[in-house]
Design a protein around this motif. Structure first.
Motif, PDB file in Angstrom:
ATOM      1  N   PHE A   1      -4.092   3.930  -8.310  1.00  0.00           N
ATOM      2  CA  PHE A   1      -4.490   5.338  -8.264  1.00  0.00           C
ATOM      3  C   PHE A   1      -5.057   5.777  -9.629  1.00  0.00           C
ATOM      4  N   ASP A   2      -4.264   5.460 -10.689  1.00  0.00           N
ATOM      5  CA  ASP A   2      -4.682   5.845 -12.048  1.00  0.00           C
ATOM      6  C   ASP A   2      -6.044   5.261 -12.412  1.00  0.00           C
ATOM      7  N   ARG A   3      -6.239   3.979 -12.032  1.00  0.00           N
ATOM      8  CA  ARG A   3      -7.486   3.286 -12.368  1.00  0.00           C
ATOM      9  C   ARG A   3      -8.681   3.963 -11.667  1.00  0.00           C
ATOM     10  N   GLN A   4      -8.505   4.217 -10.364  1.00  0.00           N
ATOM     11  CA  GLN A   4      -9.588   4.851  -9.598  1.00  0.00           C
ATOM     12  C   GLN A   4      -9.870   6.261 -10.103  1.00  0.00           C
ATOM     13  N   MET A   5      -8.776   6.928 -10.481  1.00  0.00           N
ATOM     14  CA  MET A   5      -8.873   8.286 -11.002  1.00  0.00           C
ATOM     15  C   MET A   5      -9.689   8.297 -12.295  1.00  0.00           C
ATOM     16  N   GLU A   6      -9.331   7.379 -13.214  1.00  0.00           N
ATOM     17  CA  GLU A   6     -10.011   7.315 -14.500  1.00  0.00           C
ATOM     18  C   GLU A   6     -11.470   6.920 -14.344  1.00  0.00           C
ATOM     19  N   ALA A   7     -11.753   6.067 -13.349  1.00  0.00           N
ATOM     20  CA  ALA A   7     -13.122   5.614 -13.116  1.00  0.00           C
ATOM     21  C   ALA A   7     -13.941   6.677 -12.394  1.00  0.00           C
ATOM     22  N   GLY A   8     -13.282   7.796 -12.027  1.00  0.00           N
ATOM     23  CA  GLY A   8     -13.995   8.875 -11.337  1.00  0.00           C
ATOM     24  C   GLY A   8     -14.362   8.523  -9.915  1.00  0.00           C
ATOM     25  N   LEU A   9     -13.627   7.558  -9.332  1.00  0.00           N
ATOM     26  CA  LEU A   9     -13.936   7.126  -7.959  1.00  0.00           C
ATOM     27  C   LEU A   9     -13.322   8.057  -6.924  1.00  0.00           C
TER      28      LEU A   9
ATOM     29  N   GLY B   1      -1.025   0.798  -5.437  1.00  0.00           N
ATOM     30  CA  GLY B   1       0.097   1.204  -6.270  1.00  0.00           C
ATOM     31  C   GLY B   1      -0.324   2.361  -7.147  1.00  0.00           C
ATOM     32  N   SER B   2       0.620   2.868  -7.916  1.00  0.00           N
ATOM     33  CA  SER B   2       0.279   4.033  -8.734  1.00  0.00           C
ATOM     34  C   SER B   2      -0.732   3.672  -9.821  1.00  0.00           C
ATOM     35  N   ALA B   3      -0.701   2.394 -10.281  1.00  0.00           N
ATOM     36  CA  ALA B   3      -1.669   1.937 -11.268  1.00  0.00           C
ATOM     37  C   ALA B   3      -3.073   1.945 -10.678  1.00  0.00           C
TER      38      ALA B   3
ATOM     39  N   MET C   1       0.852  -1.201   0.000  1.00  0.00           N
ATOM     40  CA  MET C   1       0.000   0.000   0.000  1.00  0.00           C
ATOM     41  C   MET C   1       0.884   1.246   0.000  1.00  0.00           C
ATOM     42  N   ILE C   2       0.461   2.219  -0.822  1.00  0.00           N
ATOM     43  CA  ILE C   2       1.175   3.496  -0.744  1.00  0.00           C
ATOM     44  C   ILE C   2       0.180   4.615  -0.458  1.00  0.00           C
ATOM     45  N   ARG C   3       0.686   5.591   0.226  1.00  0.00           N
ATOM     46  CA  ARG C   3      -0.158   6.724   0.588  1.00  0.00           C
ATOM     47  C   ARG C   3       0.192   7.891  -0.312  1.00  0.00           C
ATOM     48  N   TYR C   4      -0.832   8.459  -0.906  1.00  0.00           N
ATOM     49  CA  TYR C   4      -0.613   9.648  -1.722  1.00  0.00           C
ATOM     50  C   TYR C   4      -1.244  10.856  -1.034  1.00  0.00           C
ATOM     51  N   SER C   5      -0.536  11.933  -1.088  1.00  0.00           N
ATOM     52  CA  SER C   5      -1.129  13.215  -0.737  1.00  0.00           C
ATOM     53  C   SER C   5      -1.842  13.707  -1.981  1.00  0.00           C
TER      54      SER C   5
END
Ligand SMILES: [Zn+2]
Length: 142
Positions: free
Chosen positions: A24-32, A20-22, A1-5
């Motif tokens: 993050f990207d996936r959740q970001m793209e899904a608008g979650l 992971g960063s992937a 697990m990584i923590r992002y600010s």
């Protein structure tokens, strides 16, 4: 697990845990991903910078964007004025006289530009003669 600010477009900082960063990207793209403060979905990874500098950067970006928008508007106005001037005869201070002559059919109907005082413009408008001010551009105002 990584923590992002994370930070939203309203400069609200918050944290999120991801596998992971992937992820993050996936959740970001899904608008979650949404901001817990304002529900904005415009989220980006903050580079662990203090929130003050994030806010400053945002202001700088806005200033640059506004400056750019203003320049684009000025360029449009400049183009429009140039087009009007290219198709019109510059009659200078005779503008009120010429505008009147054209209106009453004493001169050829054509586009003219020139100077008129506020009172002269008011008189023209009173007589039903359509005149419009050309915007004064910064370079012209000297
Ligand atoms: Zn927010």
């Amino acid at each position: 697990m990584i923590r992002y600010s994370l930070v939203c477009d309203n400069a609200h900082g918050f944290e999120g845990w991801f596998s992971g960063s992937a992820d993050f990207d996936r959740q970001m793209e899904a608008g979650l991903l949404t901001c817990p403060s304002c529900n904005s979905a415009a989220i980006s990874k903050s580079l662990m910078a203090p929130s003050v500098s994030t806010a400053q950067k945002k202001e700088e970006k806005q200033a640059v964007a506004m400056d750019l928008a203003q320049k684009q508007v000025m360029a449009k106005i400049r183009e429009a004025v140039a087009a009007i001037k290219a198709n019109a005869e510059d009659v200078g201070e005779k503008f009120p006289e010429e505008a009147r002559k054209i209106h009453y059919g004493e001169a050829d109907a054509r586009g003219i530009v020139g100077q008129a005082s506020f009172a002269e413009v008011r008189d023209l408008l009173d007589e039903g003669i359509e005149v419009a001010p050309l915007p004064i551009l910064p370079e012209d105002a000297n």
